[in-house]
Write an enzyme that holds these catalytic residues in place. Structure first.
Site, PDB file in Angstrom:
ATOM      1  N   ASP A   1       0.508   6.573  -1.433  1.00 13.57           N
ATOM      2  CA  ASP A   1       1.469   5.570  -0.994  1.00 13.57           C
ATOM      3  C   ASP A   1       2.440   5.180  -2.101  1.00 13.57           C
ATOM      4  O   ASP A   1       2.147   5.341  -3.285  1.00 13.57           O
ATOM      5  CB  ASP A   1       0.724   4.286  -0.566  1.00 13.57           C
ATOM      6  CG  ASP A   1       0.028   4.451   0.767  1.00 13.57           C
ATOM      7  OD1 ASP A   1      -0.057   5.599   1.256  1.00 13.57           O
ATOM      8  OD2 ASP A   1      -0.444   3.438   1.316  1.00 13.57           O
TER       9      ASP A   1
ATOM     10  N   HIS B   1      -2.328   6.038  -4.716  1.00 12.42           N
ATOM     11  CA  HIS B   1      -0.909   5.708  -4.926  1.00 12.42           C
ATOM     12  C   HIS B   1      -0.336   6.641  -5.988  1.00 12.42           C
ATOM     13  O   HIS B   1      -0.931   6.757  -7.067  1.00 12.42           O
ATOM     14  CB  HIS B   1      -0.767   4.252  -5.376  1.00 12.42           C
ATOM     15  CG  HIS B   1      -1.287   3.271  -4.370  1.00 12.42           C
ATOM     16  ND1 HIS B   1      -2.625   2.982  -4.247  1.00 12.42           N
ATOM     17  CD2 HIS B   1      -0.647   2.540  -3.412  1.00 12.42           C
ATOM     18  CE1 HIS B   1      -2.796   2.106  -3.257  1.00 12.42           C
ATOM     19  NE2 HIS B   1      -1.604   1.823  -2.739  1.00 12.42           N
TER      20      HIS B   1
HETATM   21 ZN    ZN Z   1       2.048   0.388  -0.273  1.00  9.99          ZN
END
Ligand code: ZN
Length: 395
Positions: free
Chosen positions: A206, A347
């Site tokens: 992400d 992430h």
């Molecule tokens: Zn996010």
């Protein structure tokens, strides 16, 4: 006086241990030398098989004999994880070097081909070990070409599978001294294919693209794995190259909104902006749309779910990589939790996440996991990704 006796005892014990060790060591991992068995030209074929079966304590049916041409035969014996393969001269029954079946001037080309195919079939961390000179190889010459088995494979003690590559007749026909039978093989048997029966997970990244997206792509490629990137519109501006590279490598991209606002706490206009602006940027770069959405912070309610025409992808494994900026810890968090069908949340904006991936992916390979995009995971697990539906895993 007392001390002297004590020293003598210690010395005696050490000597004893040394002698025992010296006596035992030569028998550990000792390989049976079978060469002598075929030095006797009087041995006939039946005797061979019997002899081989006796030496290796194997059933006759695990021995394969391939006639290479009028002069040579290739014998292959399979026993648990061990493959023994060798070429014999049919007339003299003598064992000969497998390499005599290659044209002398082709050895370099053959080696290049082997290197190339090893990296196609195996992830880098295994391929690099296999092509080391210290690795002993067994050549099996059959109708389809040559299978090359690699011995002494110790990269990871858990990876106990037989490692081998296949060189097909069309690939080797210029390099060999005999005629290869199946010349019509067109597909490459070394290309990894996804298997519905294997354990499979999806890894998602992400908040990118970011400067760590590139090393993450490299690690994915080295391990022959793919991921889904949920990207933020504002981060995508001017990042056309990396976005195209993500897709070219077989990964996929989903929407993570335009500016990472919590979709459940903004007004209608702002919500439309979050969705449409992302789409415009993504379409501008890729001429494509995405049907996957990961709402920022995982915030979703019934209203958003019914209003937005997406498959909503949440997650089932969260190693909290934003909190623990420690590659080893992040890797442990993933590896201790992950199971077949999971979606892992990471992430691509942290260096430690990029480093953790270098630990996670080889370990998953050794554990026999496939790592794929969210869409591929759904497909392999027989789910059809529906709109207005939330997915946390595909179990
Ligand atoms: Zn996010």
């Amino acid at each position: 006086m007392k001390k002297l006796i004590k020293d003598e005892i210690i010395l005696a014990v050490i000597s004893f241990i040394t002698i025992v060790v010296l006596l035992i060591v030569p028998f550990i991992n000792q390989k049976i030398n079978i060469t002598n068995y075929f030095d006797d030209p009087k041995n006939n074929e039946e005797q061979y098989l019997e002899n081989i079966a006796n030496i290796y304590d194997v059933e006759i049916n695990t021995i394969h004999i391939y006639n290479i041409n009028n002069k040579y035969q290739n014998i292959k014996i399979s026993k648990e994880n061990e493959i023994i393969s060798f070429v014999i001269n049919k007339n003299t029954k003598n064992r000969v070097e497998s390499k005599i079946l290659f044209k002398n001037e082709s050895i370099e080309d053959i080696n290049k081909l082997i290197n190339q195919e090893v990296f196609i079939k195996y992830p880098k961390f295994i391929a690099e070990e296999l092509i080391k000179d210290t690795t002993t190889t067994q050549y099996e010459f059959n109708n389809d070409g040559i299978i090359i088995y690699f011995d002494d494979f110790i990269t990871n003690p858990l990876y106990k599978k037989t490692t081998y590559i296949t060189l097909t007749c069309p690939q080797i026909k210029e390099y060999i001294k005999y005629t290869c039978v199946n010349e019509n093989i067109t597909s490459n048997p070394n290309t990894p294919i996804l298997d519905k029966n294997k354990k499979t997970i999806a890894i998602t990244f992400d908040d990118g693209p970011h400067k760590y997206t590139k090393p993450i792509l490299e690690t994915l490629q080295e391990n022959h794995m793919n991921a889904t990137f949920f990207q933020v519109g504002t981060n995508m501006l001017g990042k056309d190259n990396i976005i195209k590279q993500i897709l070219e490598q077989g990964n996929e991209i989903g929407s993570h909104s335009y500016s990472h606002k919590s979709l459940t706490s903004i007004k209608k206009d702002a919500l439309e902006k979050e969705i449409n602006y992302f789409n415009n940027i993504y379409y501008g770069i890729t001429s494509n749309n995405t049907s996957l959405l990961r709402p920022p912070y995982g915030n979703i309610n019934n209203d958003i779910q019914s209003k937005l025409n997406y498959s909503f992808i949440l997650w089932s494994v969260d190693p909290e990589d934003w909190k623990y900026k420690d590659a080893q810890k992040i890797a442990e968090n993933v590896l201790s939790e992950v199971e077949d069908g999971d979606i892992v949340l990471l992430h691509d904006i942290h260096l430690t996440t990029s480093e953790a991936l270098k630990i996670i992916l080889p370990e998953l390979y050794v554990r026999d996991y496939q790592v794929v995009t969210v869409s591929k995971l759904a497909e392999l697990k027989n789910y059809s990704l529906e709109k207005n539906k939330i997915y946390r895993n595909f179990k």
